[in-house]
Design a protein around this motif. Structure first.
Motif, short mmCIF file in Angstrom:
data_model
loop_
_atom_site.label_atom_id
_atom_site.label_comp_id
_atom_site.label_asym_id
_atom_site.label_seq_id
_atom_site.Cartn_x
_atom_site.Cartn_y
_atom_site.Cartn_z
N CYS A 138 -38.78 45.47 -24.77
CA CYS A 138 -36.52 45.39 -24.16
C CYS A 138 -36.87 45.64 -22.71
N MET A 142 -35.35 42.94 -19.98
CA MET A 142 -34.51 42.44 -18.69
C MET A 142 -34.47 42.30 -17.28
N LEU A 172 -31.38 42.81 -25.23
CA LEU A 172 -31.75 41.99 -24.24
C LEU A 172 -31.26 40.34 -24.92
#
Ligand code: YXS
Length: 265
Positions: A30, A34, A85
């Motif tokens: 995640c 990002m 996310l």
């Protein structure tokens, strides 16, 4: 690195490359996704594609079950990496397209729904599976599905936790286009990316920012109902069925759930 980003002609191709672990949405995955989104925006891309290297036909097996807490804390609270996310995808001021080739599970299905558009191969399937492991999903995630699919299909997906086919997903508007596996990349380029490169990214960005505000506009609920939602969820993630769901999955045995609907006050 679990994610590789390639920027070509103002499009960021962000590929999950942890096929050995079925591209599970671990904290590390995640975080890297990002960072890739931020890099694409900082480098003035006009669009982002999220794709995956697949193993065993799995695009992503969803949240990493090993990282789901068993200490009574909320597994899907506002600030867990996967939720951050999902919001990062929704709030990125440029279009994010999920390019799916394989099966999509759990939180990865919510990741696809958080994208602005989805193109998938014909053999893809989509499943949201908290009920399979005794987990109480969260209100923002449920709302995603209601807004995108309508109540009936959203209930079917959550209650049955069974995969739906790409064709079914297309029919209910979960995905935008379906292509033969060997034509997926071309469909992505011709139908989605070429227009994005031609159109005004300033206009698209203003429109996407409005979409996000308007999509959230309708969800004003009373304090009492907010607390009621939290109570239902806390009774589930603090209970035995949730632990049984995770342990049974990891021990590769069918779950033996004992909870009753009437347990919830
Ligand atoms: O036994 P080893 O060590 O090889 O590990 C097995 C699985 O335990 C592991 N694995 C996972 N580990 C962590 N998190 C996962 N989500 C996960 N999924 C799988 O990967 C190794 C190979 O799995 P196996 O033997 O089952 O492979 P397969 O080819 O027979 O089946 C692939 C799947 C994806 C169909 C199967 O692994 C599966 O059904 N996985 C769980 C999919 C799922 O329900 N994901 C939701 C995770 S929870 C989540 O996303 C949200 C919180 S929620 O629940 O609310 O939706």
């Amino acid at each position: 690195m679990l994610v590789n980003t390639e920027i070509k002609d103002r499009i960021a191709y962000v590929e999950m490359q942890n096929a050995d672990h079925l591209n599970c949405l671990s904290e590390e995955m995640c975080q890297e996704l990002m960072e890739a989104l931020e890099e694409a925006y900082d480098k003035e891309c006009v669009g982002v594609v999220i794709k995956a290297q697949t193993r065993r036909g799995v695009w992503s097996a969803g949240h990493d079950i090993h990282e789901l807490p068993l200490d009574g804390t909320d597994p899907l609270s506002f600030d867990v990496p996967m939720e951050k996310l999902l919001r990062a995808v929704q709030d990125l001021p440029i279009p994010v397209i999920a390019c799916v080739s394989g099966t999509v599970w759990g939180g990865a299905c919510d990741l696809c729904l958080s994208c602005d558009m989805i193109v998938s191969s014909k053999d893809a399937t989509f499943a949201i599976t908290p009920a399979k492991i005794g987990l109480p999903y969260n209100a923002s995630g449920i709302l995603h599905f209601i807004n995108q699919l309508g109540m009936n299909k959203a209930r079917e997906m959550f209650f049955l936790a069974s995969p739906i086919t790409a064709e079914d997903a297309l029919n209910v508007g979960l995905i935008n286009r379906v292509a033969e596996p060997d034509e997926l990349e071309q469909e992505l380029e011709d139908h989605f990316l070429a227009p994005l490169r031609r159109n005004s990214v300033l206009s698209i960005s203003a429109i996407k920012r409005q979409f996000r505000i308007l999509a959230r506009a309708s969800t004003v609920i009373s304090a009492e109902n907010f607390e009621r939602i939290n109570s239902y969820r806390a009774q589930v993630f603090g209970g035995e069925d949730y632990k049984e769901g995770i342990n049974s999955f990891l021990e590769k045995r069918p779950p033996q759930y004992k909870g009753k609907a009437s347990d919830l006050d």
